[in-house]
Design an enzyme around this catalytic site. Structure first.
Site, PDB file in Angstrom:
ATOM      1  N   THR A 155      49.846  22.898  16.403  1.00 28.86           N
ATOM      2  CA  THR A 155      51.261  23.459  16.224  1.00 28.86           C
ATOM      3  C   THR A 155      51.002  24.709  15.350  1.00 28.86           C
ATOM      4  O   THR A 155      49.984  24.553  14.462  1.00 28.86           O
ATOM      5  CB  THR A 155      51.925  22.562  15.493  1.00 28.86           C
ATOM      6  N   HIS A 156      51.950  25.694  15.401  1.00 29.85           N
ATOM      7  CA  HIS A 156      51.628  27.042  14.694  1.00 29.85           C
ATOM      8  C   HIS A 156      50.293  27.616  15.051  1.00 29.85           C
ATOM      9  O   HIS A 156      49.674  28.267  14.105  1.00 29.85           O
ATOM     10  CB  HIS A 156      51.752  26.682  13.221  1.00 29.85           C
ATOM     11  N   SER A 277      33.841  45.343  31.895  1.00 33.81           N
ATOM     12  CA  SER A 277      34.242  46.684  31.276  1.00 33.81           C
ATOM     13  C   SER A 277      33.250  47.946  31.591  1.00 33.81           C
ATOM     14  O   SER A 277      32.132  47.668  32.134  1.00 33.81           O
ATOM     15  CB  SER A 277      34.115  46.414  29.611  1.00 33.81           C
ATOM     16  N   LYS A 283      31.075  42.298  28.428  1.00 36.75           N
ATOM     17  CA  LYS A 283      32.608  41.763  28.568  1.00 36.75           C
ATOM     18  C   LYS A 283      32.925  41.377  29.899  1.00 36.75           C
ATOM     19  O   LYS A 283      32.454  41.445  30.989  1.00 36.75           O
ATOM     20  CB  LYS A 283      33.518  43.078  28.615  1.00 36.75           C
ATOM     21  N   GLU A 290      46.183  38.306  32.105  1.00 40.21           N
ATOM     22  CA  GLU A 290      46.792  39.481  31.373  1.00 40.21           C
ATOM     23  C   GLU A 290      47.777  39.840  32.228  1.00 40.21           C
ATOM     24  O   GLU A 290      48.800  40.087  31.864  1.00 40.21           O
ATOM     25  CB  GLU A 290      45.883  40.204  30.794  1.00 40.21           C
ATOM     26  N   GLN A 322      74.257  47.443  46.600  1.00 42.32           N
ATOM     27  CA  GLN A 322      73.091  47.888  47.228  1.00 42.32           C
ATOM     28  C   GLN A 322      71.925  47.854  46.140  1.00 42.32           C
ATOM     29  O   GLN A 322      70.607  47.670  46.800  1.00 42.32           O
ATOM     30  CB  GLN A 322      72.914  49.385  47.909  1.00 42.32           C
ATOM     31  N   LYS A 325      68.848  44.939  45.880  1.00 43.74           N
ATOM     32  CA  LYS A 325      67.886  44.461  46.449  1.00 43.74           C
ATOM     33  C   LYS A 325      66.288  44.582  46.170  1.00 43.74           C
ATOM     34  O   LYS A 325      65.575  43.824  45.986  1.00 43.74           O
ATOM     35  CB  LYS A 325      67.651  45.256  48.190  1.00 43.74           C
TER      36      LYS A 325
END
Ligand code: ARG
Length: 459
Positions: A155-156, A277, A283, A290, A322, A325
């Site tokens: 929590t938090h 990356s 990476k 994301e 219109q 859409k």
């Protein structure tokens, strides 16, 4: 090109205005619904003696040919046409001659476009719901495999109490069940046929709206023709439901991104859903998660856009409509893409139960259980809470955890402590004892899994 609606006006001559006015770039995707709707209309006109059976058959034959040719690619949509409705009618008349001009009897593009949109979005609801089910199934399968895998619950974003990874994932399954329910609910109000409302006031022809609705698998018809042509609540409701769904997918994505980071390393996403990356060889970026998180913004934007477009419109149809859409199509397309990538990403991720357990061992997430232990031995909860807090403070000062303190050290705080305290703060015991309905114990998570599976197996 000469417009079919040239009457009192000579027709738009400025190509910029013509292009501005046209919707065929984005409404051509409605061609199947448009043609199916027109076939039902032709059948109804014949049934009511408004057209002869031969005329109706000629219309339906011509329409079937156009449908087949559009499906096969033999016929291309003409981008110079104003919209898909005009395109179909124009090709029909080119192909079958004068009788083609009878199709638009007792109808207007206003009820026609509202009908097409409802038919299209009803089909999309079915696809969306199948995709949501697939994601729920993926979550539930991983939850089943990890119904006993201990991790910290937060929590938090502070470590709070031990939970299982299965319990965690089932929380997302529950959100998605509500999304399914919302979708089914909004589909109910979508399932109302506007055809026959005509331009706004109904018609003087002796039509049969209910027959047309039945032919097109609608549960009911719009009861007020002005409402029928100007109602876009079904678009708003769908986009609202999709926005809430995207909140859920975005939150789940955020968890995946955090869990896949070196700071957590609770999961490793499959190579299929991560990118490298261009300059940092180490990476593994959670790009897909994301993007799902990011795309939530555009779905909310689609909803906001149409709410704003509609809010000041007088009855009945206005060309502003219109603009319904692109937003609703974008919302549906976006959500489908997100669901399609989320389900296999969940199914293929590697769960690092070792790191989850290591994280659960620090952070004093069994402190509540230690306090509860003292409560069971007669201490009021507030007193037990304070005493446990002092023990935690001692551990923090000495760089230790609750499991490391000796019984003598515990007893210096309270004579109520005995050797059983170590069982009470064992993480497995902490989890297993949370037997309350909906809690994190293995049995409770199993019940959640069984419940969710039974709901998604229905229909
Ligand atoms: N393309 C129009 C739309 O999407 C079709 C309805 C046009 N109706 C009209 N009265 N101009 O809203």
């Amino acid at each position: 090109m000469a417009k079919m609606w040239t009457g009192v006006t000579a027709g738009i001559t400025d190509p910029i205005a013509d292009d501005f006015n046209s919707s065929i770039r984005f409404d051509s995707r409605l061609y199947r619904q448009d043609i199916r709707g027109s076939m039902a209309h032709a059948a109804m006109l014949a049934a009511r003696g408004i057209l002869t059976q031969e005329e109706s058959d000629a219309l339906c034959g011509g329409l079937a040919g156009i449908l087949a040719d559009l499906d096969s690619g033999a016929l291309q949509i003409d981008p110079a046409c104003e919209d898909i409705h005009m395109f179909v009618e124009q090709v029909l008349t080119e192909r079958i001659g004068e009788v083609g001009k009878k199709l638009h009897t007792a109808r207007s593009r206003n009820d026609q476009v509202a009908l097409d949109m409802r038919m299209y979005l009803k089909d999309e609801c079915a696809e969306l719901s199948a995709l949501i089910r697939a994601l729920i199934a993926a979550l539930t399968d991983v939850a089943e495999a990890h119904k006993a895998s201990i991790m910290p619950g937060y929590t938090h974003l502070q470590r709070a109490q031990p939970v299982t990874f299965g319990h965690y994932l089932m929380a997302y399954a529950m959100m998605l069940l509500r999304d399914l329910d919302r979708l089914a609910d909004c589909r109910k109000r979508m399932d109302v046929s506007p055809i026959g409302c005509c331009a706004l006031a109904g018609t003087t022809y002796d039509t049969d709206r209910r027959m047309e609705a039945e032919l097109l698998d609608f549960a009911d018809i719009a009861m007020n023709s002005m409402d029928g042509v100007s109602d876009r609540d079904f678009c708003l409701e769908l986009m609202s439901a999709l926005s809430i769904l995207m909140v859920h997918l975005s939150r789940l994505s955020e968890e995946l991104i955090l869990w896949a980071s070196w700071e957590f390393k609770f999961i490793e996403l499959s190579d299929a859903y991560t990118t490298g990356s261009s300059i940092m060889p180490q990476k593994r970026n959670a790009d897909m998660a994301e993007l799902v998180r990011g795309k939530s913004g555009r779905v909310f934007g689609d909803l906001m856009g149409l709410l704003t477009t509609l809010k000041g419109l007088p009855l009945a149809y206005n060309k502003d409509m219109q603009e319904d859409k692109e937003g609703v199509f974008d919302a549906v397309d976006t959500v489908k893409m997100c669901l399609r990538v989320m389900a296999p990403m969940i199914a293929t991720m590697k769960v690092r139960t070792d790191n989850m357990l290591a994280a659960a061992r620090t952070g004093f997430i069994n402190a509540t259980d230690l306090a509860d232990y003292l409560v069971r031995r007669g201490l009021p909860f507030r007193t037990a809470y304070k005493l446990t807090g002092e023990l935690v403070a001692k551990c923090i000062a000495e760089g230790r955890v609750l499991e490391d303190l000796t019984l003598e050290e515990y007893r210096a705080f309270s004579p109520l402590f005995d050797g059983e305290l170590y069982t009470a703060i064992d993480l497995r015991v902490c989890v297993d004892k949370r037997l309350s309905e909906g809690g994190t114990s293995v049995g409770s998570v199993e019940k959640q899994i069984a419940y969710v599976r039974s709901v998604i197996a229905d229909d």
